[in-house]
Every structure is written in C-alpha cells, then in structure tokens.
Design a protein around this motif. Structure first.
Motif, mmCIF file in Angstrom:
data_model
loop_
_atom_site.group_PDB
_atom_site.id
_atom_site.type_symbol
_atom_site.label_atom_id
_atom_site.label_comp_id
_atom_site.label_asym_id
_atom_site.label_seq_id
_atom_site.Cartn_x
_atom_site.Cartn_y
_atom_site.Cartn_z
ATOM 1 N N LEU A 61 0.852 -1.181 0.000
ATOM 2 C CA LEU A 61 0.000 0.000 0.000
ATOM 3 C C LEU A 61 0.889 1.232 0.000
ATOM 4 C CD1 LEU A 61 -3.114 0.551 0.224
ATOM 5 C CD2 LEU A 61 -2.704 0.997 2.651
ATOM 6 N N ARG A 62 0.571 2.180 -0.876
ATOM 7 C CA ARG A 62 1.318 3.443 -0.922
ATOM 8 C C ARG A 62 0.406 4.575 -0.475
ATOM 9 N NH1 ARG A 62 3.073 5.127 -6.663
ATOM 10 N NH2 ARG A 62 0.909 5.854 -6.747
ATOM 11 N N ILE A 63 0.862 5.318 0.537
ATOM 12 C CA ILE A 63 0.117 6.472 1.032
ATOM 13 C C ILE A 63 0.972 7.711 0.786
ATOM 14 C CG2 ILE A 63 -0.993 7.555 3.016
ATOM 15 C CD1 ILE A 63 -1.339 4.806 4.253
ATOM 16 N N VAL A 64 0.481 8.593 -0.061
ATOM 17 C CA VAL A 64 1.187 9.838 -0.386
ATOM 18 C C VAL A 64 0.436 10.988 0.267
ATOM 19 C CG1 VAL A 64 1.997 11.371 -2.219
ATOM 20 C CG2 VAL A 64 1.960 8.883 -2.582
ATOM 21 N N ARG A 65 1.167 11.829 0.984
ATOM 22 C CA ARG A 65 0.560 13.008 1.606
ATOM 23 C C ARG A 65 1.341 14.244 1.174
ATOM 24 N NH1 ARG A 65 0.963 9.420 6.016
ATOM 25 N NH2 ARG A 65 -1.039 8.442 6.501
ATOM 26 N N ARG A 66 0.591 15.298 0.841
ATOM 27 C CA ARG A 66 1.208 16.576 0.466
ATOM 28 C C ARG A 66 0.671 17.650 1.399
ATOM 29 N NH1 ARG A 66 -1.346 14.948 -4.438
ATOM 30 N NH2 ARG A 66 -0.027 13.515 -5.634
ATOM 31 N N PHE A 67 1.572 18.431 1.949
ATOM 32 C CA PHE A 67 1.216 19.473 2.906
ATOM 33 C C PHE A 67 1.467 20.833 2.270
ATOM 34 C CE2 PHE A 67 2.601 15.658 5.062
ATOM 35 C CZ PHE A 67 1.607 15.448 6.005
ATOM 36 N N TYR A 68 0.431 21.663 2.233
ATOM 37 C CA TYR A 68 0.512 22.949 1.552
ATOM 38 C C TYR A 68 0.291 24.101 2.525
ATOM 39 C CZ TYR A 68 0.056 20.310 -2.820
ATOM 40 O OH TYR A 68 0.241 19.431 -3.864
ATOM 41 N N GLY A 69 1.039 25.168 2.295
ATOM 42 C CA GLY A 69 0.798 26.422 2.989
ATOM 43 C C GLY A 69 -0.129 27.289 2.167
ATOM 44 N N PRO A 70 -0.245 28.561 2.511
ATOM 45 C CA PRO A 70 -1.088 29.482 1.734
ATOM 46 C C PRO A 70 -0.643 29.547 0.271
ATOM 47 C CG PRO A 70 -0.480 30.448 3.842
ATOM 48 C CD PRO A 70 0.355 29.212 3.689
ATOM 49 N N LYS A 71 -1.607 29.816 -0.601
ATOM 50 C CA LYS A 71 -1.369 29.950 -2.040
ATOM 51 C C LYS A 71 -0.763 28.688 -2.641
ATOM 52 C CE LYS A 71 -0.817 34.973 -1.762
ATOM 53 N NZ LYS A 71 0.037 36.137 -2.098
ATOM 54 N N ALA A 72 -1.190 27.532 -2.142
ATOM 55 C CA ALA A 72 -0.772 26.219 -2.674
ATOM 56 C C ALA A 72 0.740 26.040 -2.651
ATOM 57 C CB ALA A 72 -1.319 26.020 -4.080
ATOM 58 N N LEU A 73 1.394 26.586 -1.623
ATOM 59 C CA LEU A 73 2.843 26.448 -1.472
ATOM 60 C C LEU A 73 3.154 25.080 -0.868
ATOM 61 C CD1 LEU A 73 5.725 27.663 -1.500
ATOM 62 C CD2 LEU A 73 5.220 28.549 0.810
ATOM 63 N N LEU A 74 3.852 24.223 -1.616
ATOM 64 C CA LEU A 74 4.197 22.902 -1.106
ATOM 65 C C LEU A 74 5.264 23.017 -0.026
ATOM 66 C CD1 LEU A 74 3.853 19.794 -1.369
ATOM 67 C CD2 LEU A 74 5.777 19.847 -2.978
ATOM 68 N N LEU A 75 4.962 22.487 1.157
ATOM 69 C CA LEU A 75 5.904 22.509 2.274
ATOM 70 C C LEU A 75 6.619 21.169 2.428
ATOM 71 C CD1 LEU A 75 3.693 24.352 4.922
ATOM 72 C CD2 LEU A 75 5.346 25.349 3.322
ATOM 73 N N GLU A 76 5.882 20.100 2.227
ATOM 74 C CA GLU A 76 6.441 18.760 2.415
ATOM 75 C C GLU A 76 5.554 17.763 1.690
ATOM 76 O OE1 GLU A 76 7.402 15.472 5.956
ATOM 77 O OE2 GLU A 76 6.280 17.303 6.412
ATOM 78 N N ALA A 77 6.174 16.699 1.185
ATOM 79 C CA ALA A 77 5.433 15.566 0.632
ATOM 80 C C ALA A 77 6.050 14.298 1.209
ATOM 81 C CB ALA A 77 5.499 15.548 -0.885
ATOM 82 N N THR A 78 5.210 13.347 1.567
ATOM 83 C CA THR A 78 5.703 12.090 2.131
ATOM 84 C C THR A 78 5.125 10.927 1.348
ATOM 85 O OG1 THR A 78 3.894 11.842 3.736
ATOM 86 C CG2 THR A 78 5.815 13.119 4.427
ATOM 87 N N VAL A 79 5.942 9.884 1.206
ATOM 88 C CA VAL A 79 5.524 8.648 0.552
ATOM 89 C C VAL A 79 5.796 7.511 1.533
ATOM 90 C CG1 VAL A 79 5.813 7.105 -1.411
ATOM 91 C CG2 VAL A 79 6.084 9.585 -1.721
ATOM 92 N N ASN A 80 4.740 6.849 1.957
ATOM 93 C CA ASN A 80 4.853 5.733 2.900
ATOM 94 C C ASN A 80 4.441 4.453 2.195
ATOM 95 O OD1 ASN A 80 5.100 7.099 5.849
ATOM 96 N ND2 ASN A 80 3.767 8.326 4.541
ATOM 97 N N LEU A 81 5.314 3.459 2.217
ATOM 98 C CA LEU A 81 5.022 2.170 1.598
ATOM 99 C C LEU A 81 4.883 1.115 2.689
ATOM 100 C CD1 LEU A 81 7.472 2.151 -1.454
ATOM 101 C CD2 LEU A 81 5.072 2.851 -1.384
ATOM 102 N N HIS A 82 3.748 0.415 2.668
ATOM 103 C CA HIS A 82 3.452 -0.638 3.641
ATOM 104 C C HIS A 82 3.313 -1.974 2.923
ATOM 105 C CE1 HIS A 82 2.387 2.360 6.778
ATOM 106 N NE2 HIS A 82 1.915 3.057 5.765
#
Length: 249
Positions: free
Chosen positions: A212-233
């Motif tokens: 299972l792959r869980i991808v999370r993207r964290f955005y600040g104001p104005k769709a500014l990407l702060l962090e993205a994580t990819v977790n594989l289970h």
C-alpha cells in the motif's frame, strides 16, 4: 480445547480462531507444541476443514502459530504480536501517524525532481528538493518495520529537515515554527502496488510483494508545497488504516 466455535455469532472461522487463540493463551497447547490436526479440530468444533484452515490462517497472521512441513501447526507465541492501527478521526490525525511510532532516518540526499516523481509529489519537474529516507517502526522494542518512508522538502525549507527533531516532529511543523508558514491544506492519496526492490528489502519482504502506498502533500497558503511524504506498507495484518467520521448535525 472446548467446543465453542460452532455456537458463536459471526463467521465460524473467526469464532474458531478466537477459541484456539484463547486456548493457546492458556497454554493449551504450550509454545513449541503442535495443535491438533485439521481433521481433529474440525471434528472437535463441528466445522469443516476449510473453516479450520481459515482459522489457522488468522492465527498465523497474528504470529501465534506457524506451519512445519511434515509435522503440523506449531504454536510460536502465547499472545498475538502487536498491530499498529492508524486511526483517523480528524484532520490532525490525517496529517500524521496517530499511534506510537518512531522514524529512523537512514539517508538524506538532494535531487532534482523528474517528471515521474513530480507527478507523484504534485510539484513541477525541475524543482530541487531534499529527500529523507527512513524506516518507521512501532515505538518500543519491536523492530519490525511498519513502513518504508521517503519525505521530500523543497530546497527553500531544507534547513528544517536537517534539524535533529526530524523523526520525532513532523517536518511541516518545523517549517511552521521557523518560517511561520502554517499548513492550510493537506491532500492524501492511497494506492495498491507491488513493492519495488528497495522498499521490499527495507520491509523484509520479497520484491513484488503486494503493498500500500500512502502519499501526503502538505501545503501552505497559495498552494505552497511545504512537504510531501511517501509511505510504503507491505501487505500485513500488523498495519490497519481506520477512518471514523461523524455525520453533521
């Protein structure tokens, strides 16, 4: 072992597995000893051999028994091995792991995002990022890996990802503390896949194992990407993803 599974509510194999697990917990049979044969279990509990096989599969998934060729089914533990459940009840839970886990960082490197990775991370190709690779395990003494993790941080925020708190504190929170940029949007995607070789090795399974792959993207104001994580289970009874939502009033 008493005959109780045939009268329990729910699937008969689940009731039989519960009865056998209770007997094992009581030392009947003890660790290192064998369970009765499938035929004897079926007769004792008034169920089919197919039901017995499914019950034994559940016990194997819990780490209580293992098949031994030419011998039978041997008891390997009195208690099930712990299972990690990621329970999601709010946005705060969705933004990270809700249970007691720990991340061990194994590598840090910088890269330029190619088109394939850019599509996965939701950021354009050509962006420079810091990548942090690690293994997430349950907190405590159990070293069994729960997930192979990659975290991607845009170059302007890389200093936060170099801090010693990484592994204990989410990087997006470190970014918020240092630059006063809050997370206002989080997007998550879950997909089934066959585990690539590197992730499979890290998780102690064969390459190509279902995962299972869980991808999370964290955005600040104005769709500014702060962090993205990819977790594989890896496909495993040790990890469960649970969501509880309440209906609006």
């Amino acid at each position: 072992m008493t005959r109780r599974s045939a009268t329990r509510l729910g699937p008969r194999y689940a009731a039989l597995a519960e009865a056998l697990a209770a007997a094992i917990a009581a030392g009947q049979p003890a660790v290192g000893e064998n369970l009765p044969t499938e035929a004897k279990l079926a007769e004792a509990h008034g169920v089919s051999r197919a039901t017995v096989r499914e019950a034994l599969r559940r016990l194997r998934d819990q780490g209580l028994v293992e098949p031994v060729h030419g011998v039978g089914t041997r008891v390997t533990a009195r208690r099930p091995r712990p299972t990690y459940e990621m329970a999601v009840r709010s946005l705060a839970d969705l933004m990270g792991y809700g249970g007691p886990t720990q991340l061990t960082v194994t590598k840090r490197d910088r890269l330029v995002v190619d088109p394939a990775l850019g599509a996965l991370l939701g950021d354009g190709a050509g962006a420079e990022m810091l990548r942090i690779t690690g293994i997430r395990t349950a907190a405590g003494t159990d070293p069994t890996p729960l997930a192979a993790v990659e975290m991607f941080v845009p170059a302007p925020f890389a200093a936060a990802a170099e801090r010693p708190e990484v592994g204990r504190t989410p990087i997006y929170r470190l970014i918020e503390r240092q630059w006063r940029i809050p997370v206002v949007d989080m997007r998550q995607e879950i997909a089934a896949l066959s585990l690539p070789r590197a992730a499979a090795h890290a998780l102690g399974v064969r390459a190509g194992t279902p995962g299972l792959r869980i991808v999370r993207r964290f955005y600040g104001p104005k769709a500014l990407l702060l962090e993205a994580t990819v977790n594989l289970h890896a496909a495993s009874p040790r990890f469960a993803y649970a969501i509880r939502l309440s209906s609006p009033e």
